[in-house]
Design an enzyme around this catalytic site. Structure first.
Site, PDB file in Angstrom:
ATOM      1  CB  SER A  61      -0.202  -0.075   1.184  1.00 26.46           C
ATOM      2  OG  SER A  61      -1.460   0.880   1.318  1.00 26.46           O
ATOM      3  CE1 TYR A  98      -4.645  -2.119   4.928  1.00 29.90           C
ATOM      4  CE2 TYR A  98      -3.244  -0.022   4.764  1.00 29.90           C
ATOM      5  CZ  TYR A  98      -4.130  -1.458   4.211  1.00 29.90           C
ATOM      6  OH  TYR A  98      -4.501  -1.098   2.831  1.00 29.90           O
TER       7      TYR A  98
HETATM    8  P1  NAD Z   1     -11.729  -5.528  -0.523  1.00 29.74           P
HETATM    9  O1  NAD Z   1     -12.333  -5.351   1.806  1.00 29.74           O
HETATM   10  O2  NAD Z   1     -12.160  -5.759  -1.374  1.00 29.74           O
HETATM   11  O3  NAD Z   1     -10.840  -7.706   0.071  1.00 29.74           O
HETATM   12  C1  NAD Z   1      -9.944  -8.450   0.948  1.00 29.74           C
HETATM   13  C2  NAD Z   1     -10.011  -9.685   0.759  1.00 29.74           C
HETATM   14  O4  NAD Z   1      -9.912 -10.362   1.302  1.00 29.74           O
HETATM   15  C3  NAD Z   1     -11.420 -10.649   0.219  1.00 29.74           C
HETATM   16  O5  NAD Z   1     -11.519 -11.726  -0.717  1.00 29.74           O
HETATM   17  C4  NAD Z   1     -11.511 -10.742   1.599  1.00 29.74           C
HETATM   18  O6  NAD Z   1     -12.496 -12.395   1.422  1.00 29.74           O
HETATM   19  C5  NAD Z   1     -10.145 -11.935   1.734  1.00 29.74           C
HETATM   20  N1  NAD Z   1     -10.015 -12.102   3.409  1.00 29.74           N
HETATM   21  C6  NAD Z   1      -9.737 -11.156   4.301  1.00 29.74           C
HETATM   22  N2  NAD Z   1      -9.699 -11.621   5.902  1.00 29.74           N
HETATM   23  C7  NAD Z   1      -9.290 -12.558   5.528  1.00 29.74           C
HETATM   24  C8  NAD Z   1      -8.824 -14.016   5.664  1.00 29.74           C
HETATM   25  N3  NAD Z   1      -8.513 -13.902   6.883  1.00 29.74           N
HETATM   26  N4  NAD Z   1      -8.395 -15.031   5.032  1.00 29.74           N
HETATM   27  C9  NAD Z   1      -8.582 -15.174   4.102  1.00 29.74           C
HETATM   28  N5  NAD Z   1      -8.533 -14.186   3.233  1.00 29.74           N
HETATM   29  C10 NAD Z   1      -9.514 -13.009   4.034  1.00 29.74           C
HETATM   30  O7  NAD Z   1     -10.231  -5.293  -0.198  1.00 29.74           O
HETATM   31  P2  NAD Z   1      -9.272  -4.637  -0.906  1.00 29.74           P
HETATM   32  O8  NAD Z   1      -9.279  -2.927  -0.672  1.00 29.74           O
HETATM   33  O9  NAD Z   1      -9.238  -5.330  -2.368  1.00 29.74           O
HETATM   34  O10 NAD Z   1      -7.919  -5.396   0.274  1.00 29.74           O
HETATM   35  C11 NAD Z   1      -7.251  -6.327  -1.346  1.00 29.74           C
HETATM   36  C12 NAD Z   1      -5.417  -5.421  -0.294  1.00 29.74           C
HETATM   37  O11 NAD Z   1      -5.235  -4.669  -1.140  1.00 29.74           O
HETATM   38  C13 NAD Z   1      -5.432  -5.459   0.895  1.00 29.74           C
HETATM   39  O12 NAD Z   1      -3.997  -6.074   1.350  1.00 29.74           O
HETATM   40  C14 NAD Z   1      -5.302  -3.478   1.342  1.00 29.74           C
HETATM   41  O13 NAD Z   1      -4.535  -4.168   2.397  1.00 29.74           O
HETATM   42  C15 NAD Z   1      -5.032  -3.908  -0.096  1.00 29.74           C
HETATM   43  N6  NAD Z   1      -4.570  -1.983  -0.599  1.00 29.74           N
HETATM   44  C16 NAD Z   1      -5.616  -1.085  -0.588  1.00 29.74           C
HETATM   45  C17 NAD Z   1      -5.746  -0.285  -1.296  1.00 29.74           C
HETATM   46  C18 NAD Z   1      -7.261  -0.042  -1.237  1.00 29.74           C
HETATM   47  O14 NAD Z   1      -7.387   1.957  -0.992  1.00 29.74           O
HETATM   48  N7  NAD Z   1      -8.765  -0.694  -1.119  1.00 29.74           N
HETATM   49  C19 NAD Z   1      -5.428   0.129  -0.917  1.00 29.74           C
HETATM   50  C20 NAD Z   1      -4.035  -0.124  -1.547  1.00 29.74           C
HETATM   51  C21 NAD Z   1      -3.971  -1.527  -0.828  1.00 29.74           C
END
Ligand code: NAD
Length: 264
Positions: free
Chosen positions: A146, A159
């Protein structure tokens, strides 16, 4: 867009039932890779998703429900990948959660869960994937960190700590594999409109009495100079690039795709 550059490869994307992971899984399927999905959700919806991706891109798909906070379940998932596909060629450590609170109010169990899911799970999948990748002398490990792996924001202590840790782990993995056909890199997204971020939009809307649209604009205006969200499809295209021959010498980078967030 569909090409066949990853035909015959197997990609395991953790947390791919939603958001960024799903976008990346679809991009890999579009490049011909077989996909192992992982993540939480309704069993029927996940089965339908698996079938839809298999049909749209003519690839094999599978699913394992391992909880990324549990080392034994991660081991079971990696064993499953070996039994079904002969191992993992492309590993994307994407599963992640967020919790927002000041340090003195931060629930201890939330801290532990964020470190386990956003950081330690990548150690477990990587340690179990590397022997097979070394045997084939080819592999790609992509850690979804991130902008919070590069800079901090208040109220996101766990985080930020986990994502900075993941960027460091990426560099060590890249060094330990530097003489092999395995590369390891991190992608550092800014705001992407997924369920994880929608929760923060909702909180902002409630706190500041804003509409959903105005809360999104306020969130972007604060951190992301482009004023636009990054998309899962754009992140997927970067992940596919990391798997190409052109990226053979891209090793240990933390590549931000963030609308200018960390340029400030
Ligand atoms: P999201 O909530 O849409 O998806 C998260 C996914 O992880 C889902 O499929 C969920 O079921 C799964 N998950 C959560 N806990 C879990 C566990 N204990 N075991 C197995 N699966 C699990 O979130 P997202 O925004 O798509 O985030 C995905 C990644 O991207 C994360 O690591 C997040 O930190 C990172 N990220 C997101 C953003 C953003 O702006 N959305 C920015 C930077 C980084």
């Amino acid at each position: 867009m569909q090409n066949h550059s990853l035909k015959g490869k197997t990609a395991l994307v953790t947390g791919s039932t939603s958001g960024i992971g799903l976008g990346i899984a679809r991009s890999f399927a579009g490049a011909g890779a077989n996909i192992i999905f992982n993540g939480f959700g309704d069993a029927q919806e996940i089965a339908a998703l698996q079938a839809a991706v298999a049909q749209e891109f003519s690839v094999k798909t599978a699913y394992h429900n391992a909880d990324m906070s549990k080392a034994a379940e991660i081991t079971a998932m990696m064993d499953y990948a070996t039994s079904q596909f002969g191992g993992v060629d492309i590993l994307v450590n994407n599963a992640g959660i967020q919790h927002v609170a000041n340090i003195e109010d931060f629930p201890v169990e939330k801290w532990d869960a964020i470190i386990a899911i956003n950081l330690s799970s990548a150690f477990h999948t990587t340690r179990l994937a590397l022997p097979g990748m070394k045997t084939k002398n080819w592999g790609r490990i992509i850690n979804i960190a991130s902008v919070h792996g590069l800079v901090a924001s208040a109220q996101k202590s766990a985080y930020v700590a986990a994502k900075h840790g993941l960027v460091g782990f990426t560099k060590t993995t890249a060094l330990e594999t530097a003489h092999t056909g395995i590369t390891c890199n991190a992608i550092c997204p800014g705001w992407v409109l997924t369920p994880l971020v929608q929760k923060q939009v909702d909180a902002r809307a409630a706190a500041d009495k804003l509409s959903n649209d105005d809360a999104k604009k306020a969130l972007l205006a604060e951190k992301q100079p482009s004023g636009e969200f990054v998309t899962p499809e754009q992140l997927g295209a970067l992940a596919v690039f990391f798997c190409s021959d052109a990226a053979n010498q891209v090793r240990g980078v933390a590549w931000n795709m963030d609308g200018g967030w960390v340029a400030q």
